[in-house]
Design an enzyme around this catalytic site. Structure first.
Site, PDB file in Angstrom:
ATOM      1  N   CYS A 101      -5.523   5.464   8.011  1.00  0.00           N
ATOM      2  CA  CYS A 101      -4.335   5.986   8.682  1.00  0.00           C
ATOM      3  C   CYS A 101      -4.248   7.499   8.507  1.00  0.00           C
ATOM      4  O   CYS A 101      -3.209   8.096   8.769  1.00  0.00           O
ATOM      5  CB  CYS A 101      -3.077   5.278   8.183  1.00  0.00           C
ATOM      6  SG  CYS A 101      -2.902   5.286   6.415  1.00  0.00           S
TER       7      CYS A 101
ATOM      8  N   GLU B 132      -5.921  -6.635  -4.081  1.00  0.00           N
ATOM      9  CA  GLU B 132      -4.738  -5.813  -3.823  1.00  0.00           C
ATOM     10  C   GLU B 132      -4.038  -5.541  -5.156  1.00  0.00           C
ATOM     11  O   GLU B 132      -3.944  -6.426  -6.006  1.00  0.00           O
ATOM     12  CB  GLU B 132      -3.833  -6.587  -2.838  1.00  0.00           C
ATOM     13  CG  GLU B 132      -2.375  -6.215  -2.814  1.00  0.00           C
ATOM     14  CD  GLU B 132      -2.132  -4.816  -2.288  1.00  0.00           C
ATOM     15  OE1 GLU B 132      -2.694  -4.436  -1.260  1.00  0.00           O
ATOM     16  OE2 GLU B 132      -1.352  -4.093  -2.945  1.00  0.00           O
TER      17      GLU B 132
ATOM     18  N   CYS C 145      17.248   5.151  18.584  1.00  0.00           N
ATOM     19  CA  CYS C 145      16.043   5.968  18.433  1.00  0.00           C
ATOM     20  C   CYS C 145      14.992   5.429  19.387  1.00  0.00           C
ATOM     21  O   CYS C 145      14.852   4.205  19.535  1.00  0.00           O
ATOM     22  CB  CYS C 145      15.578   5.862  16.981  1.00  0.00           C
ATOM     23  SG  CYS C 145      13.863   6.297  16.710  1.00  0.00           S
TER      24      CYS C 145
ATOM     25  N   TYR D 166      -7.821  -3.610  -0.532  1.00  0.00           N
ATOM     26  CA  TYR D 166      -6.482  -3.114  -0.187  1.00  0.00           C
ATOM     27  C   TYR D 166      -5.855  -4.095   0.819  1.00  0.00           C
ATOM     28  O   TYR D 166      -5.393  -3.694   1.879  1.00  0.00           O
ATOM     29  CB  TYR D 166      -6.541  -1.726   0.453  1.00  0.00           C
ATOM     30  CG  TYR D 166      -7.285  -0.665  -0.311  1.00  0.00           C
ATOM     31  CD1 TYR D 166      -6.634   0.088  -1.284  1.00  0.00           C
ATOM     32  CD2 TYR D 166      -8.626  -0.378  -0.043  1.00  0.00           C
ATOM     33  CE1 TYR D 166      -7.312   1.092  -1.965  1.00  0.00           C
ATOM     34  CE2 TYR D 166      -9.302   0.620  -0.718  1.00  0.00           C
ATOM     35  CZ  TYR D 166      -8.652   1.348  -1.683  1.00  0.00           C
ATOM     36  OH  TYR D 166      -9.321   2.340  -2.338  1.00  0.00           O
TER      37      TYR D 166
ATOM     38  N   CYS E 278      14.031  13.217  22.965  1.00  0.00           N
ATOM     39  CA  CYS E 278      15.008  12.676  22.018  1.00  0.00           C
ATOM     40  C   CYS E 278      16.014  13.749  21.622  1.00  0.00           C
ATOM     41  O   CYS E 278      15.622  14.832  21.174  1.00  0.00           O
ATOM     42  CB  CYS E 278      14.301  12.160  20.773  1.00  0.00           C
ATOM     43  SG  CYS E 278      15.456  11.728  19.462  1.00  0.00           S
TER      44      CYS E 278
ATOM     45  N   CYS F   9      15.997  15.608  13.139  1.00  0.00           N
ATOM     46  CA  CYS F   9      15.367  14.479  12.450  1.00  0.00           C
ATOM     47  C   CYS F   9      13.969  14.854  11.962  1.00  0.00           C
ATOM     48  O   CYS F   9      13.653  14.700  10.797  1.00  0.00           O
ATOM     49  CB  CYS F   9      15.328  13.274  13.396  1.00  0.00           C
ATOM     50  SG  CYS F   9      14.159  11.999  12.963  1.00  0.00           S
TER      51      CYS F   9
HETATM   52  N1  SAH Z   1      -4.529  -4.225   4.834  1.00  0.00           N
HETATM   53  C1  SAH Z   1      -3.110  -4.417   4.653  1.00  0.00           C
HETATM   54  C2  SAH Z   1      -2.424  -3.382   3.756  1.00  0.00           C
HETATM   55  C3  SAH Z   1      -2.803  -1.951   3.923  1.00  0.00           C
HETATM   56  S1  SAH Z   1      -1.729  -0.807   3.103  1.00  0.00           S
HETATM   57  C4  SAH Z   1      -2.408  -4.479   6.006  1.00  0.00           C
HETATM   58  O1  SAH Z   1      -2.914  -4.002   7.007  1.00  0.00           O
HETATM   59  O2  SAH Z   1      -1.301  -5.021   6.061  1.00  0.00           O
HETATM   60  C5  SAH Z   1      -2.664  -0.357   1.683  1.00  0.00           C
HETATM   61  C6  SAH Z   1      -2.537  -1.337   0.540  1.00  0.00           C
HETATM   62  O3  SAH Z   1      -3.361  -0.863  -0.538  1.00  0.00           O
HETATM   63  C7  SAH Z   1      -1.125  -1.466  -0.049  1.00  0.00           C
HETATM   64  O4  SAH Z   1      -0.741  -2.813   0.002  1.00  0.00           O
HETATM   65  C8  SAH Z   1      -1.290  -0.984  -1.518  1.00  0.00           C
HETATM   66  O5  SAH Z   1      -0.488  -1.715  -2.426  1.00  0.00           O
HETATM   67  C9  SAH Z   1      -2.767  -1.230  -1.770  1.00  0.00           C
HETATM   68  N2  SAH Z   1      -3.416  -0.415  -2.822  1.00  0.00           N
HETATM   69  C10 SAH Z   1      -3.208   0.886  -3.120  1.00  0.00           C
HETATM   70  N3  SAH Z   1      -4.052   1.299  -4.092  1.00  0.00           N
HETATM   71  C11 SAH Z   1      -4.839   0.226  -4.407  1.00  0.00           C
HETATM   72  C12 SAH Z   1      -5.903   0.032  -5.332  1.00  0.00           C
HETATM   73  N4  SAH Z   1      -6.328   1.014  -6.113  1.00  0.00           N
HETATM   74  N5  SAH Z   1      -6.489  -1.181  -5.386  1.00  0.00           N
HETATM   75  C13 SAH Z   1      -6.054  -2.205  -4.580  1.00  0.00           C
HETATM   76  N6  SAH Z   1      -5.042  -2.070  -3.687  1.00  0.00           N
HETATM   77  C14 SAH Z   1      -4.421  -0.878  -3.601  1.00  0.00           C
END
Ligand code: SAH
Length: 413
Positions: free
Chosen positions: A347, A272, A98, A251, A15, A21
């Site tokens: 992640c 969430e 990109c 989450y 790139c 970047c």
């Molecule tokens: N599983 C989903 C989102 C993952 S991202 C997917 O794959 O699309 C992580 C998520 O955790 C975000 O949406 C964020 O808002 C949430 N999050 C962060 N801290 C949290 C908490 N203490 N309790 C509940 N959710 C939370």
């Protein structure tokens, strides 16, 4: 000599913007090398807990990002530029195309920049706080082909709005919705709170593992849909669902994992923190005709504490925390809840290793870890981990005690 070295590495990088970047940290490696590097990293950090499977890479590791964001500003000669913020500074690096971004999105951004002078649209000038267009955000549903353009402006007064929208749609008939987002604050955040739909429905939809999901300007959606299918099917496969289980998706974001797993479980509860995401999750359940999922806006740790207090034990917990990993409250309540299976989608292998330490001392055994490359050319690496509860209840007391003294640095206390 120094100059020569610079030129060589410039030639070697795929790139031309890479150095300025800084978004793709693995530009100096070819794709097989990147995969080996990531797999080794996961093995080094997670290998001591249990078996790590070979990483799943992409067939074609290019243009996978379905969400593209360009900053608009002025260069030294006050010409409009668009591109990405340099990671080390706040300067805009002009980028028209990109290698990891969706190509349609890149083209739309270049078109918008080209249209600006004839519509007397000014780029925002951060130094003076004047001008109009700050960012353009484009999201594309890879399966549906729907395209959303979000114009992020410093002011709600959009003078030639109608002819601008008309022209943009003429040049890019693939656009299905256009939204004006107003961000009038001095903030590093791209999107502001106010929105006005200029064309279409104000959101797009995409299909993932057979389910349809709504993507609005501000909702979280995985940015690599091809690998997300690999990730979610691996995670749900590891759970070994039979249709009789109560599943908790902690989450849960917009309910993606919960809804995909719903067909193979008795019921799924999603929790969430973000209320907008929960609203989307409920809409997504309705849209897919799913009737065995319930979503709650709450802190996942507190929600599980409540479940434990009511002796509601799920059979499987999926947990997909943000990059910072989980927190003490969550892990403590997970150990209290003690589901037979936990599927951890991470992640960040560093925070995963930190959290696994605690879960392992709490009696969980790592059955398998599957790294999945969701972000080719960058150093980020996703891993799905399957944990199961052994017959070690006697260690539980010791664990709960040691949690108090655990170094949970980087997490909320
Ligand atoms: N599983 C989903 C989102 C993952 S991202 C997917 O794959 O699309 C992580 C998520 O955790 C975000 O949406 C964020 O808002 C949430 N999050 C962060 N801290 C949290 C908490 N203490 N309790 C509940 N959710 C939370």
């Amino acid at each position: 000599m120094e100059k020569e070295k610079k030129n060589i590495s410039k030639l070697a990088l795929p790139c031309p913007h890479a150095k300025k970047c800084g978004g793709c940290q693995l530009q100096n490696m070819d794709y097989p090398q990147q995969l080996a590097w990531k797999e080794n990293r996961v093995r080094r950090l997670i290998g001591r807990f249990g078996p790590v499977r070979p990483i799943v890479g992409m067939e074609s590791p290019y243009h996978y990002r379905n969400k593209v964001q360009a900053a608009f500003g002025l260069d030294g000669r006050r010409r409009i530029i668009s591109g990405v913020y340099q990671s080390a500074s706040h300067r805009i690096v002009p980028v028209d195309s990109c290698m990891i971004e969706d190509e349609t999105a890149d083209k739309i951004i270049v078109t918008i920049r080209g249209m600006m002078p004839s519509f007397h649209m000014l780029a925002y000038d951060e130094r003076t706080g004047t001008g109009f267009l700050r960012h353009v955000l484009v999201k594309r549903g890879f399966t549906t082909g729907q395209v959303m353009v979000v114009l992020v402006a410093a002011s709600p007064i959009f003078k030639l709005q109608k002819p601008f929208v008309k022209k943009l749609l003429e040049l890019h008939p693939e656009i299905t919705t256009i939204v004006l987002n107003i961000n009038d604050k001095f903030t590093p955040l791209v999107l502001g709170q106010r929105e006005k739909i200029l064309y279409g429905k104000g959101y797009i939809e995409d299909v993932l593992c057979g389910k349809t999901f709504r993507i609005s300007p501000r909702s979280f959606y995985q940015i690599n849909p091809v690998q997300t299918e690999v990730l979610y099917s691996t995670a749900i496969g590891m759970a070994g669902l039979t249709g009789r289980e109560t599943v908790l998706d902690a989450y849960c974001g917009t309910g993606t994992i919960a809804l995909i797993a719903s067909g193979q479980a008795k019921q799924v509860l999603g929790v969430e923190l973000n209320r907008d995401a929960v609203r989307d999750a409920i809409a997504n359940a309705r849209q897919n005709g799913v009737t065995n999922c319930w979503f709650t806006a709450a802190d996942a740790g507190e929600y599980m504490e409540d479940m434990a207090a009511h002796h509601d034990r799920p059979d499987v917990v999926f947990m997909d925390p943000p990059r910072a990993g989980s927190d003490e409250k969550f892990l403590r309540s997970l150990l209290r809840l003690s589901p037979p299976k936990v599927i951890y989608i991470s992640c960040n292998p560093e925070t995963l290793a930190r959290d696994l330490e605690i879960l392992q001392s709490g009696g969980y055994k790592l059955e398998a870890a599957q790294p999945v490359d969701m972000f080719p050319w960058t150093s980020h690496c996703e891993t799905v981990v399957q944990l199961s509860k052994g017959e070690i209840t006697s260690r539980k007391v010791r664990v709960e005690f040691s949690l108090e003294d655990m170094d949970m640095s980087g997490t909320e206390k």
